[in-house]
Design a protein around this motif. Structure first.
Motif, mmCIF file in Angstrom:
data_model
loop_
_atom_site.group_PDB
_atom_site.id
_atom_site.type_symbol
_atom_site.label_atom_id
_atom_site.label_comp_id
_atom_site.label_asym_id
_atom_site.label_seq_id
_atom_site.Cartn_x
_atom_site.Cartn_y
_atom_site.Cartn_z
ATOM 1 N N GLN A 1 72.638 72.699 45.434
ATOM 2 C CA GLN A 1 72.620 72.123 44.086
ATOM 3 C C GLN A 1 71.259 71.508 43.778
ATOM 4 O OE1 GLN A 1 76.188 70.283 42.891
ATOM 5 N NE2 GLN A 1 75.278 69.052 41.276
ATOM 6 N N LEU A 2 70.656 70.879 44.765
ATOM 7 C CA LEU A 2 69.320 70.312 44.562
ATOM 8 C C LEU A 2 68.317 71.413 44.238
ATOM 9 C CD1 LEU A 2 69.125 67.626 47.404
ATOM 10 C CD2 LEU A 2 69.267 67.212 44.935
ATOM 11 N N GLN A 3 68.384 72.530 44.982
ATOM 12 C CA GLN A 3 67.489 73.666 44.717
ATOM 13 C C GLN A 3 67.717 74.218 43.314
ATOM 14 O OE1 GLN A 3 67.060 76.772 47.780
ATOM 15 N NE2 GLN A 3 68.140 75.408 49.178
ATOM 16 N N TYR A 4 68.984 74.327 42.940
ATOM 17 C CA TYR A 4 69.316 74.883 41.625
ATOM 18 C C TYR A 4 68.798 73.969 40.509
ATOM 19 C CZ TYR A 4 71.972 77.300 38.018
ATOM 20 O OH TYR A 4 72.325 78.009 36.897
ATOM 21 N N LEU A 5 69.023 72.673 40.658
ATOM 22 C CA LEU A 5 68.578 71.723 39.633
ATOM 23 C C LEU A 5 67.060 71.713 39.506
ATOM 24 C CD1 LEU A 5 71.035 68.739 40.325
ATOM 25 C CD2 LEU A 5 71.076 70.336 38.396
ATOM 26 N N GLU A 6 66.372 71.843 40.645
ATOM 27 C CA GLU A 6 64.910 71.906 40.589
ATOM 28 C C GLU A 6 64.453 73.163 39.854
ATOM 29 O OE1 GLU A 6 62.390 69.806 41.528
ATOM 30 O OE2 GLU A 6 64.072 68.404 41.673
ATOM 31 N N GLY A 7 65.152 74.279 40.084
ATOM 32 C CA GLY A 7 64.784 75.537 39.444
ATOM 33 C C GLY A 7 64.957 75.516 37.944
ATOM 34 N N ILE A 8 66.034 74.886 37.455
ATOM 35 C CA ILE A 8 66.291 74.880 36.004
ATOM 36 C C ILE A 8 65.470 73.820 35.273
ATOM 37 C CG2 ILE A 8 68.618 75.800 36.336
ATOM 38 C CD1 ILE A 8 69.729 73.025 35.729
ATOM 39 N N LYS A 9 64.838 72.924 36.040
ATOM 40 C CA LYS A 9 63.984 71.911 35.400
ATOM 41 C C LYS A 9 62.621 72.465 35.014
ATOM 42 C CE LYS A 9 66.014 67.808 37.593
ATOM 43 N NZ LYS A 9 65.795 66.758 38.628
ATOM 44 N N LYS A 10 62.262 73.607 35.578
ATOM 45 C CA LYS A 10 60.952 74.186 35.268
ATOM 46 C C LYS A 10 60.912 74.626 33.806
ATOM 47 C CE LYS A 10 60.129 75.749 40.006
ATOM 48 N NZ LYS A 10 59.890 76.900 40.898
ATOM 49 N N VAL B 1 81.555 80.559 45.573
ATOM 50 C CA VAL B 1 80.709 80.578 46.770
ATOM 51 C C VAL B 1 79.330 81.031 46.313
ATOM 52 C CG1 VAL B 1 80.428 81.464 49.101
ATOM 53 C CG2 VAL B 1 82.717 81.282 48.118
ATOM 54 N N TYR B 2 78.323 80.239 46.605
ATOM 55 C CA TYR B 2 76.973 80.518 46.117
ATOM 56 C C TYR B 2 76.011 80.837 47.248
ATOM 57 C CZ TYR B 2 78.317 78.484 41.600
ATOM 58 O OH TYR B 2 78.928 78.222 40.404
ATOM 59 N N GLU B 3 75.095 81.743 46.956
ATOM 60 C CA GLU B 3 73.911 81.958 47.779
ATOM 61 C C GLU B 3 72.713 81.703 46.871
ATOM 62 O OE1 GLU B 3 71.367 85.571 49.911
ATOM 63 O OE2 GLU B 3 73.353 85.970 49.071
ATOM 64 N N VAL B 4 71.959 80.675 47.156
ATOM 65 C CA VAL B 4 70.850 80.266 46.286
ATOM 66 C C VAL B 4 69.520 80.577 46.971
ATOM 67 C CG1 VAL B 4 69.754 78.351 45.074
ATOM 68 C CG2 VAL B 4 72.246 78.441 45.247
ATOM 69 N N LEU B 5 68.719 81.411 46.319
ATOM 70 C CA LEU B 5 67.382 81.741 46.813
ATOM 71 C C LEU B 5 66.354 81.132 45.861
ATOM 72 C CD1 LEU B 5 65.425 83.245 48.687
ATOM 73 C CD2 LEU B 5 65.727 85.263 47.233
ATOM 74 N N SER B 6 65.716 80.078 46.316
ATOM 75 C CA SER B 6 64.674 79.429 45.523
ATOM 76 C C SER B 6 63.326 80.072 45.867
ATOM 77 C CB SER B 6 64.638 77.928 45.835
ATOM 78 O OG SER B 6 63.602 77.302 45.123
ATOM 79 N N VAL B 7 62.625 80.523 44.846
ATOM 80 C CA VAL B 7 61.366 81.241 45.071
ATOM 81 C C VAL B 7 60.211 80.242 45.094
ATOM 82 C CG1 VAL B 7 59.850 83.078 44.271
ATOM 83 C CG2 VAL B 7 62.329 83.301 43.973
#
Length: 464
Positions: free
Chosen positions: A211-220, A409-415
């Motif tokens: 969730q932290l990775q996802y939130l960081e990604g959508i803040k861009k 179920v999520y798989e999150v790939l932060s680039v």
């Protein structure tokens, strides 16, 4: 003694009120007689006479254990339905209205009307599974189809071509799809919520770090966020939860969807209309002239849309969309197959998210069982050792299915910089050398935590 199984055509001989009050269930029908299972411990004076009067035929009782009667009542005559469907009768004029409300009450996502050579039926999709609810006489089916068409504002005389329509109810909307088949028209009604106020990103199933990775990604302020998965895996719900979080008075958010499943106040939503040329790519072209901050595309389906989405993200927009792939890494390969250069993918992709929905075990009745490695897919590599899993049982709380509710179920790939380098070099396998969990790993975690069963997550262990 076996559990009671009631044929759909018999189920309608008794209303939920009668079944629960007298604790009886239909066993079989013969001419002017109806044979009933009855709870021998539950006696009402004069019940035989009362039932004959209510049912309009002679009744014959067959004693059955109280716990078996209770289980069958929970499955076939749920008490929660008796309050909202007191006059639920297939022959009544309000059958269709009651049917739609029943589906909503049960948490069904779709209603299927199906016709065959000698019979027709109605099934509900609940927690991803199709469950037969009603049998319909052939002579009543055409009338029911026409009622659906009238409510959907469709042509009742057209029976040779597919038709799509929409029904607007007070608390929810329904998308209607009609398809000509061999013996008549099949209908699928998709229930859509028209209010997104209950959607919360914190409740979807993201784990802490994801969730932290996802939130960081959508803040861009710019870039692309892609969510992948098959139809019915909850991708759109994740997108709406994201838009709800990003929605404020300082941003101009525009979406193009097919269909618009929820309405979000403060967001400009456009319904896709391919028959008149309003496609994802044409809508995106128009969006760029609308001074948007955030753009949501329902789906990236072709090369043109993919390249335009990349172009939009390069010019300072945040683009959210879905794509059909099996994994987060598969999204990168899919974009490349669509003709998007790898260096552009590396430069614009903020997040690649893969997701699935799995049914959760009922906490009231699930029970532990030993982990048997032979029951797992051949060649499966266990991420870590475990001794115990949980299996479904079935109780009143879950209506004897063993499952209650679903979770994503999520798989999150932060680039990040390193991952972008691997993408540019077309060295995708190296991404997994980092501390990255695949859908298969996540599914195994859920199994070991006792949230779901091996049967439910088995496909994820194979396909990812």
């Amino acid at each position: 003694m076996n559990d009671i199984i009631i044929a759909p055509e018999l189920q309608h001989r008794i209303s939920p009120e009668v079944a629960n009050h007298y604790r009886v269930l239909p066993k079989e029908a013969a001419q002017n007689e109806l044979h009933l299972y009855i709870d021998a411990t539950h006696t009402i004076i004069g019940q035989e006479d009362e039932l004959e009067l209510l049912l309009g035929c002679e009744v014959k009782f067959h004693n059955y254990p109280a716990e078996k009667i209770e289980k069958a009542l929970q499955i076939y005559y749920r008490k929660s339905l008796t309050e909202s469907n007191k006059s639920f009768d297939i022959d009544k004029a309000d059958f269709l209205e009651n049917l739609m409300q029943e589906a909503k009450n049960l948490g069904s996502s779709d209603i299927h009307f199906e016709v065959y050579e000698e019979e027709a039926r109605i099934r509900f999709r609940i927690d991803g599974q199709l469950i037969e609810r009603y049998k319909i006489k052939m002579e009543n089916y055409l009338e029911l189809v026409n009622k659906v068409k009238i409510k959907s504002k469709l042509n009742i005389t057209e029976k040779r071509l597919p038709q799509d329509g929409r029904i607007k109810n007070k608390n929810f909307d329904i998308r209607v799809s009609i398809l000509p088949t061999l013996f008549g028209e099949k209908i699928v009604m998709r229930l859509l919520g028209n209010d997104a106020s209950d959607i919360d990103l914190n409740k979807l199933g993201f784990e802490g770090n994801e969730q932290l990775q996802y939130l960081e990604g959508i803040k861009k302020p710019n870039g692309i966020i892609l969510i992948s998965g098959p139809t019915g895996s909850g991708k759109t719900t994740t997108l709406y939860a994201t838009l709800k979080l990003l929605n404020d008075s300082k941003r101009n958010i525009v979406t193009v969807e097919d269909p618009i499943e929820y309405t979000l106040k403060g967001i400009n939503q456009v319904q896709l209309k391919e028959d008149i040329g309003l496609t994802f790519s044409s809508a995106l072209r128009s969006f760029l002239r609308q001074d948007p901050d955030i753009i949501m595309l329902g789906e990236i389906r072709d090369s043109e849309t993919a390249l335009m989405a990349i172009r939009a993200s390069l010019t300072g927009h945040l683009v959210l969309s879905t794509i059909h792939t099996n994994s987060a890494l598969g999204t990168i390969s899919r974009l490349a197959d669509m003709g998007v250069p790898l260096y552009l993918i590396a430069e614009t992709l903020n997040l690649s998210v893969a997701q699935r929905l799995v049914r959760k075990l009922c906490n009231n009745c699930k029970k532990p069982a030993p982990l048997v490695k032979e029951n797992f897919p051949p060649g499966y590599k266990f991420p870590y050792d475990g001794d115990t899993v949980y299996v479904p049982v079935g109780c009143n709380h879950c209506f004897h299915t063993g499952y209650k509710g679903r979770r994503a179920v999520y798989e999150v790939l932060s680039v990040d910089f390193e991952t972008a380098g691997h993408i540019k070099d077309n060295n995708l396998k190296s991404i997994y050398t980092k501390k990255h969990k695949s859908l298969s790993d996540k599914a195994f975690d859920i199994l070991m935590d006792g949230e779901s069963s091996l049967d439910e997550i088995y496909a994820l262990l194979i396909n990812t």
